[in-house]
Design a protein around this motif. Structure first.
Motif, short mmCIF file in Angstrom:
data_model
loop_
_atom_site.label_atom_id
_atom_site.label_comp_id
_atom_site.label_asym_id
_atom_site.label_seq_id
_atom_site.Cartn_x
_atom_site.Cartn_y
_atom_site.Cartn_z
N LEU A 1 51.16 48.01 81.71
CA LEU A 1 52.10 47.03 80.68
C LEU A 1 51.04 45.70 81.56
CD1 LEU A 1 55.63 47.60 80.46
CD2 LEU A 1 53.74 47.62 79.21
N GLU A 2 50.09 45.66 82.40
CA GLU A 2 49.36 44.21 82.71
C GLU A 2 48.04 44.82 82.00
OE1 GLU A 2 47.97 42.15 86.38
OE2 GLU A 2 49.71 43.66 86.94
N LEU A 3 47.36 45.61 82.44
CA LEU A 3 45.91 46.15 81.86
C LEU A 3 46.18 46.53 81.00
CD1 LEU A 3 45.57 48.21 85.51
CD2 LEU A 3 44.92 46.18 84.98
N LEU A 4 46.79 46.82 80.59
CA LEU A 4 46.32 47.97 78.30
C LEU A 4 46.53 46.75 77.53
CD1 LEU A 4 47.92 50.70 78.17
CD2 LEU A 4 45.14 50.39 78.74
N ARG A 5 45.24 45.27 77.73
CA ARG A 5 45.45 43.94 77.45
C ARG A 5 45.63 44.66 75.51
NH1 ARG A 5 42.14 39.12 78.58
NH2 ARG A 5 43.63 38.07 78.30
N THR B 1 56.45 51.57 88.61
CA THR B 1 54.92 50.79 89.20
C THR B 1 54.22 50.66 87.96
OG1 THR B 1 55.75 50.96 92.07
CG2 THR B 1 53.72 50.98 91.18
N GLY B 2 53.86 52.39 88.43
CA GLY B 2 52.92 52.40 87.69
C GLY B 2 53.01 51.67 85.89
N GLY C 1 52.82 59.32 80.40
CA GLY C 1 53.17 60.26 81.30
C GLY C 1 53.12 59.36 82.29
N VAL C 2 52.82 58.73 83.39
CA VAL C 2 53.10 57.69 84.66
C VAL C 2 53.91 56.43 83.40
CG1 VAL C 2 51.71 56.19 86.07
CG2 VAL C 2 50.81 58.61 85.75
N MET C 3 53.59 55.85 82.80
CA MET C 3 54.60 55.20 82.10
C MET C 3 56.32 55.52 82.19
SD MET C 3 52.23 52.85 79.81
CE MET C 3 53.30 51.70 79.50
N LEU C 4 56.16 56.70 81.55
CA LEU C 4 58.13 57.15 81.68
C LEU C 4 58.71 57.82 83.12
CD1 LEU C 4 57.27 59.00 78.27
CD2 LEU C 4 58.39 56.49 78.38
#
Length: 497
Positions: free
Chosen positions: A36-40, A30-31, A23-26
């Motif tokens: 995308l950086e943290l979910l390796r 900034t989220g 939900g935050v990504m959509l």
């Protein structure tokens, strides 16, 4: 078949967290970037099937520079025929309507990474149990695969930060000041040879150092001449013995320490003047070595995956500051392709280990026979590195050991005797000068020494200077996370309309 299908319990997961992150990504650019950086682990970080194609759509739209929102994601999913697999448009609308706001996305993602890591451990254990029951499975292959997978899981949990130049100026300026206070300008791991430290400032953290020579020139003795003084100065380290056993290595260390016996003499118990009584004095004469914190590993045919896992464990448990590998060509790498490609995978793995653990890795290497076919002095060149140009490419420092006596050369061009000397040739030095240094060496007992008085040895730097450059995971409690998202979902986990 999914290995998790036969589990009698539900693997670790949180549908609330996954929905909150999507939900935050959509809804929040900034989220989106932060997630995308943290979910390796990418789409595999999500346990619930509809969330994987949805994350993949978001990831691919962002990678091509397109806007990421409900409409673009919906169009993309429809074009690739994945809308129903992603739960349908109504499901995605529910994610938008109840997306949390604020700065919690980093904590959500890091907790998801831990859940993903636990699931991967579960899959690994299931696969190990299956393979262990197969009578055709080779045990060494089984263990190597386990080590490699554990190392990959560990890497996936290491969240590394991005730094700004301005933010690091104070730290680097302080390090420059600290360097001026170091005896002899040694800012890294002291080599035990002042003439070498004059060139390097000590072996530097995160560097891959290749020490190469023809067989019998004295590579292992050179490594010990570096390792023992470093350990005695307060820098613990590890030696991975692939050529000899741990007991053989200790015997060689004793011969070097005492300086009056050869390794062969100690192995045979040959003491013509003193016999048994002289042999019994040896233990008391090497008590200084008890202070040398050196960890020995002699696993034969060590794979690069096993090495990385063992090195990480030694760093975590004993805070080792340096690693020696004796020698590179006896390791096993990825079996795909040619031997050169395999050696390339080994050299890359060694460099990655040096960088991840922030310690110098000193890897001994054989030179090809091309040296012998040349005329003249037969000094080694970078092209003589055996089996792979990747070694030269991955190394930060390449050192050749050249002993004129090895080629029956008695004098140098000035007519001076070269007996009991070795040239240490810096053929590549990414962050320092190329140089040729002459040190004393007596191969009978494997001793290396400075021909001039050495500078004082630097005191060990604080452990954090050599620690892995990894940001700690700041994890809220599960109850906190549930409270943060509970208002957005019903008891069964469905979005509240």
């Amino acid at each position: 078949m999914n290995p998790l299908e036969n589990y009698s319990h539900l693997p670790q997961n949180s549908i609330e967290l996954e929905r909150a992150v999507l939900g935050v990504m959509l809804t929040q650019p900034t989220g989106l970037r932060e997630a995308l950086e943290l979910l390796r682990g990418g789409a595999d970080t999500f346990y619930h099937p509809p969330h994987r194609p949805l994350f993949t759509a978001i990831q691919r739209l962002n990678a091509t520079g397109k806007t990421v929102d409900y409409y673009t994601v919906g169009q993309y999913l429809a074009q690739v025929g994945k809308m129903q697999a992603a739960g349908g448009s109504r499901y995605i609308q529910g994610l938008l309507a109840k997306a949390p706001y604020g700065t919690g996305i980093a904590d959500y993602c890091q907790y998801m990474n831990l859940l993903w890591g636990k699931r991967r451990v579960g899959v690994l254990m299931h696969q190990l149990t299956k393979d262990a029951a197969d009578p055709t499975t080779d045990l060494s292959d089984l263990l190597a695969s386990a080590y490699a997978t554990i190392n990959q899981i560990q890497e996936g949990l290491q969240v590394r930060g991005t730094y700004t130049l301005s933010g690091l100026l104070d730290q680097v300026a302080e390090e420059i000041v600290a360097a001026t206070l170091k005896p002899g300008g040694i800012t890294g791991i002291p080599s035990g040879l002042g003439s070498i430290d004059d060139v390097t400032g000590g072996w530097q953290p995160s560097d891959l150092i290749i020490v190469a020579a023809r067989p019998g020139v004295g590579k292992t003795s050179f490594a010990l001449a570096n390792a023992v003084p470093a350990a005695l100065a307060g820098y613990p380290g590890a030696i991975f013995n692939l050529e000899m056993s741990n007991t053989q290595m200790v015997r060689k260390t004793i011969a070097t320490e005492l300086g009056e016996y050869s390794t062969n003499q100690l192995a045979k118990g040959y003491f013509p003047s003193g016999g048994v009584e002289e042999a019994r004095t040896i233990r008391d004469r090497v008590t200084r070595l008890e202070q040398a914190e050196i960890y020995l590993e002699d696993t034969p045919g060590l794979s690069i995956g096993e090495f990385r896992a063992k090195a990480a464990r030694l760093k975590a448990e004993h805070d080792i500051r340096w690693i020696v590998v004796d020698y590179l060509q006896l390791m096993t790498g990825e079996k795909k392709g040619s031997r050169e490609q395999e050696i390339g995978s080994i050299s890359r793995g060694l460099k990655l280990t040096a960088k991840e653990l922030n310690v110098p890795v000193i890897a001994l290497s054989q030179l090809s026979r091309a040296v012998e076919s040349r005329g003249g002095e037969k000094k080694p060149m970078l092209s003589d590195l055996r089996e792979s140009g990747s070694i030269e490419q991955d190394a930060d420092v390449v050192v050749f050991l050249y002993r004129p006596e090895y080629y029956k050369i008695k004098e140098d061009e000035m007519g001076e005797s070269v007996a009991d000397t070795t040239e240490v040739i810096f053929a590549k030095h990414r962050n320092g000068p190329l140089a040729e240094v002459i040190v004393g060496s007596t191969m009978k007992n494997g001793r290396y020494f400075d021909l001039e008085p050495a500078a004082p040895v630097a005191e060990p730097a604080p452990a954090e200077h050599f620690g892995p450059r990894i940001l700690p995971l700041k994890l809220p409690s599960l109850s906190t996370l549930r409270t943060a998202t509970a208002s957005h979902f019903s008891d069964d986990g469905a979005p509240v309309s």
